[in-house]
Design a protein around this motif. Sequence first.
Motif, mmCIF file in Angstrom:
data_model
loop_
_atom_site.group_PDB
_atom_site.id
_atom_site.type_symbol
_atom_site.label_atom_id
_atom_site.label_comp_id
_atom_site.label_asym_id
_atom_site.label_seq_id
_atom_site.Cartn_x
_atom_site.Cartn_y
_atom_site.Cartn_z
ATOM 1 N N LEU A 44 5.810 15.237 16.113
ATOM 2 C CA LEU A 44 7.181 15.147 15.608
ATOM 3 C C LEU A 44 7.681 13.711 15.654
ATOM 4 C CD1 LEU A 44 10.016 16.193 14.790
ATOM 5 C CD2 LEU A 44 10.385 16.708 17.224
ATOM 6 N N ARG A 45 8.238 13.246 14.542
ATOM 7 C CA ARG A 45 8.874 11.933 14.491
ATOM 8 C C ARG A 45 10.296 12.094 13.955
ATOM 9 N NH1 ARG A 45 3.446 10.331 13.876
ATOM 10 N NH2 ARG A 45 2.955 8.537 15.182
ATOM 11 N N LEU A 46 11.256 11.728 14.789
ATOM 12 C CA LEU A 46 12.667 11.765 14.421
ATOM 13 C C LEU A 46 13.157 10.340 14.190
ATOM 14 C CD1 LEU A 46 13.978 14.236 17.176
ATOM 15 C CD2 LEU A 46 13.387 14.807 14.807
ATOM 16 N N GLY A 47 14.135 10.195 13.302
ATOM 17 C CA GLY A 47 14.706 8.875 13.059
ATOM 18 C C GLY A 47 15.935 8.974 12.190
ATOM 19 N N THR A 48 16.462 7.838 11.814
ATOM 20 C CA THR A 48 17.702 7.776 11.054
ATOM 21 C C THR A 48 17.451 7.207 9.662
ATOM 22 O OG1 THR A 48 18.308 5.532 11.754
ATOM 23 C CG2 THR A 48 18.920 7.342 13.225
ATOM 24 N N PRO A 82 13.865 5.770 22.782
ATOM 25 C CA PRO A 82 12.778 6.716 23.065
ATOM 26 C C PRO A 82 12.649 7.860 22.064
ATOM 27 C CG PRO A 82 14.562 6.934 24.666
ATOM 28 C CD PRO A 82 14.829 5.685 23.895
ATOM 29 N N LEU A 83 13.720 8.197 21.348
ATOM 30 C CA LEU A 83 13.656 9.311 20.403
ATOM 31 C C LEU A 83 13.378 8.875 18.969
ATOM 32 C CD1 LEU A 83 16.648 11.520 21.621
ATOM 33 C CD2 LEU A 83 14.212 11.843 22.077
ATOM 34 N N PHE A 84 13.395 7.569 18.705
ATOM 35 C CA PHE A 84 13.237 7.080 17.337
ATOM 36 C C PHE A 84 11.781 6.667 17.095
ATOM 37 C CE2 PHE A 84 17.907 5.401 17.143
ATOM 38 C CZ PHE A 84 18.375 6.694 17.274
ATOM 39 N N ARG A 85 11.043 7.518 16.401
ATOM 40 C CA ARG A 85 9.642 7.205 16.102
ATOM 41 C C ARG A 85 9.411 7.019 14.600
ATOM 42 N NH1 ARG A 85 5.942 11.546 18.122
ATOM 43 N NH2 ARG A 85 4.354 9.919 17.960
ATOM 44 N N THR A 86 10.495 7.073 13.830
ATOM 45 C CA THR A 86 10.431 6.810 12.403
ATOM 46 C C THR A 86 11.785 6.299 11.961
ATOM 47 O OG1 THR A 86 9.817 7.714 10.224
ATOM 48 C CG2 THR A 86 11.137 9.118 11.653
ATOM 49 N N VAL A 87 11.865 5.797 10.738
ATOM 50 C CA VAL A 87 13.134 5.420 10.116
ATOM 51 C C VAL A 87 12.933 5.497 8.607
ATOM 52 C CG1 VAL A 87 12.752 2.916 9.843
ATOM 53 C CG2 VAL A 87 15.068 3.787 10.246
ATOM 54 N N ILE A 302 11.043 22.863 12.394
ATOM 55 C CA ILE A 302 10.355 21.765 13.069
ATOM 56 C C ILE A 302 9.376 22.297 14.119
ATOM 57 C CG2 ILE A 302 10.678 19.857 14.700
ATOM 58 C CD1 ILE A 302 13.331 19.249 13.264
ATOM 59 N N ALA A 303 9.855 23.205 14.957
ATOM 60 C CA ALA A 303 9.018 23.717 16.039
ATOM 61 C C ALA A 303 7.794 24.437 15.493
ATOM 62 C CB ALA A 303 9.828 24.645 16.931
ATOM 63 N N GLY A 304 7.978 25.227 14.440
ATOM 64 C CA GLY A 304 6.848 25.948 13.861
ATOM 65 C C GLY A 304 5.823 25.023 13.237
ATOM 66 N N THR A 305 6.286 23.970 12.568
ATOM 67 C CA THR A 305 5.373 23.044 11.895
ATOM 68 C C THR A 305 4.649 22.158 12.897
ATOM 69 O OG1 THR A 305 6.901 23.010 10.013
ATOM 70 C CG2 THR A 305 5.182 21.338 10.063
ATOM 71 N N ALA A 306 5.408 21.512 13.790
ATOM 72 C CA ALA A 306 4.787 20.635 14.777
ATOM 73 C C ALA A 306 3.919 21.421 15.748
ATOM 74 C CB ALA A 306 5.862 19.859 15.539
ATOM 75 N N GLY A 307 4.358 22.661 16.069
ATOM 76 C CA GLY A 307 3.574 23.493 16.972
ATOM 77 C C GLY A 307 2.226 23.874 16.408
ATOM 78 N N ALA A 308 2.121 23.864 15.071
ATOM 79 C CA ALA A 308 0.837 24.162 14.420
ATOM 80 C C ALA A 308 -0.011 22.916 14.227
ATOM 81 C CB ALA A 308 1.095 24.828 13.066
ATOM 82 N N GLY A 309 0.427 21.787 14.774
ATOM 83 C CA GLY A 309 -0.357 20.562 14.700
ATOM 84 C C GLY A 309 -0.145 19.746 13.448
ATOM 85 N N GLN A 310 0.883 20.068 12.675
ATOM 86 C CA GLN A 310 1.172 19.327 11.449
ATOM 87 C C GLN A 310 2.186 18.222 11.734
ATOM 88 O OE1 GLN A 310 -0.330 19.842 8.469
ATOM 89 N NE2 GLN A 310 -1.543 21.544 9.277
ATOM 90 N N ASN A 311 2.064 17.113 11.008
ATOM 91 C CA ASN A 311 3.014 16.018 11.168
ATOM 92 C C ASN A 311 4.394 16.417 10.655
ATOM 93 O OD1 ASN A 311 1.327 14.109 12.364
ATOM 94 N ND2 ASN A 311 0.585 13.354 10.392
ATOM 95 N N VAL A 312 5.422 15.940 11.340
ATOM 96 C CA VAL A 312 6.810 16.216 10.971
ATOM 97 C C VAL A 312 7.577 14.900 10.954
ATOM 98 C CG1 VAL A 312 8.956 17.382 11.612
ATOM 99 C CG2 VAL A 312 6.758 18.517 11.984
ATOM 100 N N TYR A 313 8.227 14.632 9.831
ATOM 101 C CA TYR A 313 9.100 13.473 9.693
ATOM 102 C C TYR A 313 10.489 13.977 9.345
ATOM 103 C CZ TYR A 313 4.626 11.029 9.100
ATOM 104 O OH TYR A 313 3.358 10.545 9.274
ATOM 105 N N VAL A 314 11.447 13.743 10.233
ATOM 106 C CA VAL A 314 12.827 14.163 10.003
ATOM 107 C C VAL A 314 13.731 12.955 10.201
ATOM 108 C CG1 VAL A 314 14.723 15.649 10.741
ATOM 109 C CG2 VAL A 314 12.376 16.520 10.753
ATOM 110 N N THR A 315 14.484 12.611 9.165
ATOM 111 C CA THR A 315 15.455 11.527 9.264
ATOM 112 C C THR A 315 16.844 12.070 8.985
ATOM 113 O OG1 THR A 315 15.132 10.866 6.944
ATOM 114 C CG2 THR A 315 13.781 9.773 8.610
ATOM 115 N N LEU A 316 17.819 11.524 9.705
ATOM 116 C CA LEU A 316 19.192 11.993 9.599
ATOM 117 C C LEU A 316 20.114 10.845 9.229
ATOM 118 C CD1 LEU A 316 17.801 13.593 12.269
ATOM 119 C CD2 LEU A 316 19.977 14.770 12.126
ATOM 120 N N SER A 317 21.086 11.157 8.404
ATOM 121 C CA SER A 317 22.107 10.200 8.019
ATOM 122 C C SER A 317 23.317 10.328 8.937
ATOM 123 C CB SER A 317 22.530 10.453 6.566
ATOM 124 O OG SER A 317 23.743 9.808 6.257
#
Length: 345
Positions: A44-48, A82-87, A302-317
């Motif tokens: 999981l990668r979260l960012g803004t 620590p929570l920002f792994r993408t942008v 997110i939990a279902g996708t990342a839990g299955a080993g797939q990459n997740v990119y979520v960015t928020l405005s």
Amino acid sequence: MQKSLFGEQEPLFEKPLIKSGTPVEPLVAEAELMALADALPAHLRLGTSSWNYPGWNGLVWDGEYTANHLSRQGLTAYSQHPLFRTVSIDRSFYRPLNVAQFAEHASQVGPDFRFVVKAPSLVTDALVRDESGRGMRANATFLNAAEAVQKFVEPALEGLGSKLGALVFQISPLPGQLLMRMPEMINRLHRLLKAIPDLRSIAPDGVVAVEVRDPQWLVPQFVQALRDAGATYCMGLHPKMPPIAEQLPILRALWPGPLVCRWNLNALHGAYGYEEARDLYLPFNRMVDPDLETRSALVRVIAGTAGAGQNVYVTLSNKAEGSAPLSIIELARAIRLNVQGIGNK
């Protein structure tokens, strides 16, 4: 005791310092945020959406900086949260970036960081925009495969290298005459996607994703075009689009695969409420309109996708709930609870 971000609980960050010099330094995150980051799924990668917001003083930055200063020199500090792994690099939508510009961004972050990059409006807008952003006339390069590869894909891939996460083609709302020709539009999109070279030899985590702003795209032919080209659907959380539950069939039809999601605007502002949200939420340092329903639905995906080993990119405005950093903290907390709940079953 210093007031916390959410009332009377313990503060998450040390008290910010007011500075005007360079470089931009990050706030020192306290133990609760570090533990929260460690508890999240590895994929999981979260960012803004972008990072040049002076109002994040006390949330991300150590003091007061101008937007221009943060735009040029704030990315390294941003990436140390620590929570920002993408942008999301949004400026590329307005004007294509070159290899050197992408490489400069890549040089400012660590090896585990991944970028989400918006394709230029040069290829994603059906109409050429005037200075106010309104469409004026037909765009001759709309969904042009050669332009997309030369002006966007190749520079981003060469400049970002292994730090490329998702290339997002956000197709702006179509004029009425083109909405009546959706099979043709999907065929044009398919040809563009097929022309994109395989990213994985250079960017193993790289994915091409398509975000749309008209629900008329969400038909089986669209899914087939994405699947055939090895692309995925970018779930756009925007009032112009249906809620998450109504977009999920597209993701299920493309499963297994990564999740790319951009939470752009709170639904309560309506399809044309971007400026309203901006004016209401400035300077983006507080949670104004928590959207618990959207957040809860997004957590499950997110939990279902990342839990299955797939990459997740979520960015928020910032326009999602008022402050993107605070939204990410709350989203991360909810994901941790969801993951722990699954583990206890």
